[in-house]
Design an enzyme around this catalytic site. Structure first.
Site, PDB file in Angstrom:
ATOM      1  N   TYR A 136      46.632  37.341  43.382  1.00 54.10           N
ATOM      2  CA  TYR A 136      46.283  36.260  42.454  1.00 54.10           C
ATOM      3  C   TYR A 136      47.093  34.995  42.719  1.00 54.10           C
ATOM      4  O   TYR A 136      47.416  34.245  41.816  1.00 54.10           O
ATOM      5  CB  TYR A 136      46.428  36.723  40.996  1.00 54.10           C
ATOM      6  CG  TYR A 136      45.648  37.979  40.728  1.00 54.10           C
ATOM      7  CD1 TYR A 136      44.264  37.947  40.662  1.00 54.10           C
ATOM      8  CD2 TYR A 136      46.281  39.212  40.613  1.00 54.10           C
ATOM      9  CE1 TYR A 136      43.530  39.105  40.466  1.00 54.10           C
ATOM     10  CE2 TYR A 136      45.559  40.377  40.422  1.00 54.10           C
ATOM     11  CZ  TYR A 136      44.178  40.320  40.344  1.00 54.10           C
ATOM     12  OH  TYR A 136      43.452  41.461  40.169  1.00 54.10           O
ATOM     13  N   GLY A 189      44.242  46.578  43.149  1.00 52.97           N
ATOM     14  CA  GLY A 189      44.296  45.284  43.833  1.00 52.97           C
ATOM     15  C   GLY A 189      45.712  44.763  43.880  1.00 52.97           C
ATOM     16  O   GLY A 189      46.316  44.617  44.930  1.00 52.97           O
ATOM     17  N   ARG A 190      46.278  44.544  42.684  1.00 57.57           N
ATOM     18  CA  ARG A 190      47.617  43.958  42.583  1.00 57.57           C
ATOM     19  C   ARG A 190      48.667  44.800  43.289  1.00 57.57           C
ATOM     20  O   ARG A 190      49.519  44.277  44.000  1.00 57.57           O
ATOM     21  CB  ARG A 190      47.986  43.786  41.104  1.00 57.57           C
ATOM     22  CG  ARG A 190      49.283  43.032  40.862  1.00 57.57           C
ATOM     23  CD  ARG A 190      49.707  43.127  39.407  1.00 57.57           C
ATOM     24  NE  ARG A 190      48.660  42.749  38.497  1.00 57.57           N
ATOM     25  CZ  ARG A 190      48.487  41.522  37.997  1.00 57.57           C
ATOM     26  NH1 ARG A 190      49.311  40.562  38.342  1.00 57.57           N
ATOM     27  NH2 ARG A 190      47.501  41.267  37.159  1.00 57.57           N
ATOM     28  N   TYR A 213      49.905  32.355  32.902  1.00 60.29           N
ATOM     29  CA  TYR A 213      50.294  33.584  32.216  1.00 60.29           C
ATOM     30  C   TYR A 213      51.761  33.616  31.800  1.00 60.29           C
ATOM     31  O   TYR A 213      52.229  34.667  31.362  1.00 60.29           O
ATOM     32  CB  TYR A 213      50.068  34.793  33.135  1.00 60.29           C
ATOM     33  CG  TYR A 213      48.665  34.998  33.639  1.00 60.29           C
ATOM     34  CD1 TYR A 213      47.599  35.207  32.766  1.00 60.29           C
ATOM     35  CD2 TYR A 213      48.396  35.016  35.004  1.00 60.29           C
ATOM     36  CE1 TYR A 213      46.316  35.418  33.236  1.00 60.29           C
ATOM     37  CE2 TYR A 213      47.109  35.227  35.477  1.00 60.29           C
ATOM     38  CZ  TYR A 213      46.075  35.427  34.588  1.00 60.29           C
ATOM     39  OH  TYR A 213      44.802  35.645  35.052  1.00 60.29           O
ATOM     40  N   GLU A 257      40.286  51.422  41.992  1.00 63.66           N
ATOM     41  CA  GLU A 257      40.132  50.049  42.464  1.00 63.66           C
ATOM     42  C   GLU A 257      41.431  49.260  42.314  1.00 63.66           C
ATOM     43  O   GLU A 257      41.497  48.277  41.578  1.00 63.66           O
ATOM     44  CB  GLU A 257      38.986  49.371  41.697  1.00 63.66           C
ATOM     45  CG  GLU A 257      37.641  50.022  41.970  1.00 63.66           C
ATOM     46  CD  GLU A 257      36.603  49.746  40.896  1.00 63.66           C
ATOM     47  OE1 GLU A 257      36.942  49.075  39.897  1.00 63.66           O
ATOM     48  OE2 GLU A 257      35.455  50.203  41.052  1.00 63.66           O
ATOM     49  N   CYS A 271      51.460  16.314  38.188  1.00 62.66           N
ATOM     50  CA  CYS A 271      51.717  15.537  36.965  1.00 62.66           C
ATOM     51  C   CYS A 271      51.320  16.313  35.717  1.00 62.66           C
ATOM     52  O   CYS A 271      50.420  15.925  34.961  1.00 62.66           O
ATOM     53  CB  CYS A 271      50.989  14.199  37.034  1.00 62.66           C
ATOM     54  SG  CYS A 271      51.635  13.105  38.306  1.00 62.66           S
TER      55      CYS A 271
END
Length: 421
Positions: A375, A277-278, A318, A275, A346
């Site tokens: 992401y 994704g990234r 992160y 699986e 802000c």
């Protein structure tokens, strides 16, 4: 590798100048490369050649339907983690039998949606969830295919917020309790056990944690088979990382990852699911933004962009690194200087980079955030009543807007004022 290169001094997405897209849709925006998406999917597919396998794209990384359809037409299945993602995958044309449903908090309604629409399997995360899936399946008069996600207590050596395979993480059941949980699953009439699931984290840059986890899964497979369970499918999750900084040591290649899977699990004769994704979406996308102001501060200078933390939250959330490059290629040997690169929100946290060396830039200049395809858009918000930014897909010399920027009226008119006001 990606398909974002300078040509005649201008950054291009495949055969389309990025500045041309900016002129058409405004800034900031996301742009994805079809060629890069397909190249990365095919790398995984080829890495598992010779085995019975399915590459299920983890669509939480980037879930625009145009991206999903691009990958599905190449043969990808989908890994979803919510009812909304399931329905989005179906809307993009993905058949239910190629959709895997993961996630620790599946509701009865989400389970019902998937069982009604068709599902490859549920990756069960807990015994209470197992009981709910069984109850919903019996109510519908169907059998729900399941794997049980085991937690192997392996340190993925990644960011604490994206590690999922240690004993203190919320994911899966302790691997030592697997025989007991599988025995319970086998006793429930609405369930059919088809395999084992494991996923230890995201952005891994070393194969050894995978090897440790998969070796434990191999032992468990043989143990469960000896106890009478039909374990014929192994869902190995995703997690292989990408190099966000071009100076970083490159993570293992999909081909190396595939070889390790065959080495640790190939003797079992199981169908393999992965699986990613990234690694499929990350380097397939840029976020493009415009310099609003160049500001001199106390001992430092700031590049203030029109993109902000609500558009790309990874650096704020992160402390993530993204290469940031000018869309117009700097002249060779041009002197660079350090800037804090920030957005207009802000919050002090609305900072993309501190003291990043950049060539001199001026208001109106365009910059591109590399490796922003995963992401990025999916985690964006309308904080500060800032519209979600457009997404654009490039295919050769063509481009299309695949998510429009909403107007302020569209955002504001979603609110409903009570009659007493």
């Amino acid at each position: 590798m990606d398909h974002f290169l300078y040509r005649d001094g201008v950054l291009c997405a495949e055969d389309v100048p990025v500045a041309e897209i900016a002129a058409a849709v405004g800034t900031p925006f996301y742009v994805y490369s079809t060629a890069t998406l397909l190249r990365h999917y095919n790398l995984f597919d080829e890495a598992l050649a010779g085995t019975d396998h399915v590459v299920c794209y983890a669509m939480k990384a980037a879930s625009n339907q145009a991206i999903l359809r691009t990958l599905a037409q190449a043969g990808a299945g989908m890994d979803v983690v919510s009812g909304g993602e399931y329905l989005r995958a179906k809307a993009a044309g993905v058949p239910g039998e190629k959709i895997v449903f993961s996630g620790v908090g599946k509701t009865a309604e989400e389970i019902r949606i998937a069982l009604t629409g068709g599902i490859r399997q549920f990756n069960v995360e807990s015994e209470p969830e197992m009981e709910v899936i069984n109850a919903v399946a019996q109510d519908l008069g169907v059998i729900a295919p399941i794997t049980v996600r085991v937690n192997p207590d392996v340190d993925a050596k990644t960011h604490a917020k994206i590690a999922t395979g240690k004993s203190e993480n919320k994911f899966g059941i302790p691997i030592a309790r697997a025989p007991e949980v599988y025995a319970r699953a086998a006793s429930l009439p609405g369930l059919k056990v088809v395999g084992i699931d494991v996923h230890i984290g995201s952005q891994l840059t070393d194969l050894e944690p995978f090897r440790l986890a998969y070796s434990k899964v191999a032992e468990l497979t043989e143990q469960l088979r000896a106890q009478g369970h039909d374990i014929h499918r192994l869902d190995l999750g995703g997690g292989l990382g990408i190099p966000y900084a071009r100076s970083n040591e490159a993570p293992p290649l999909p081909l190396e990852y595939g070889a390790m899977i065959k080495e640790t699990l190939g003797h079992l004769g199981c169908e393999i699911e992965i699986e990613p994704g990234r690694l499929i979406a990350g380097n397939a996308g840029l976020m493009v933004s415009k310099v609003i102001y160049v500001k001199s501060g106390e001992g430092r200078d700031f590049l203030i962009l029109d993109g902000a933390m609500n558009d790309l939250i990874r650096p704020a959330m992160y402390d993530a690194y993204h290469d940031i490059v000018p869309v117009i290629e700097p002249a060779p040997g041009v002197e660079q200087r350090p800037y804090d690169i920030v957005g207009p929100v802000c919050e002090t946290g609305d900072t993309f980079a501190k003291q990043r060396a950049m060539p001199p830039l001026n208001p109106g200049d365009l910059v591109a955030f590399r490796s922003a395809g995963a992401y990025g858009a999916v985690m964006s918000s309308e904080y500060n009543t800032r519209p979600l930014i457009p997404e654009v897909l490039v295919n050769g010399d063509q481009f299309a807007v695949i998510r429009e920027r909403p107007t302020f009226d569209e955002i504001i008119n979603r609110d409903t004022i009570p009659e007493w006001l």
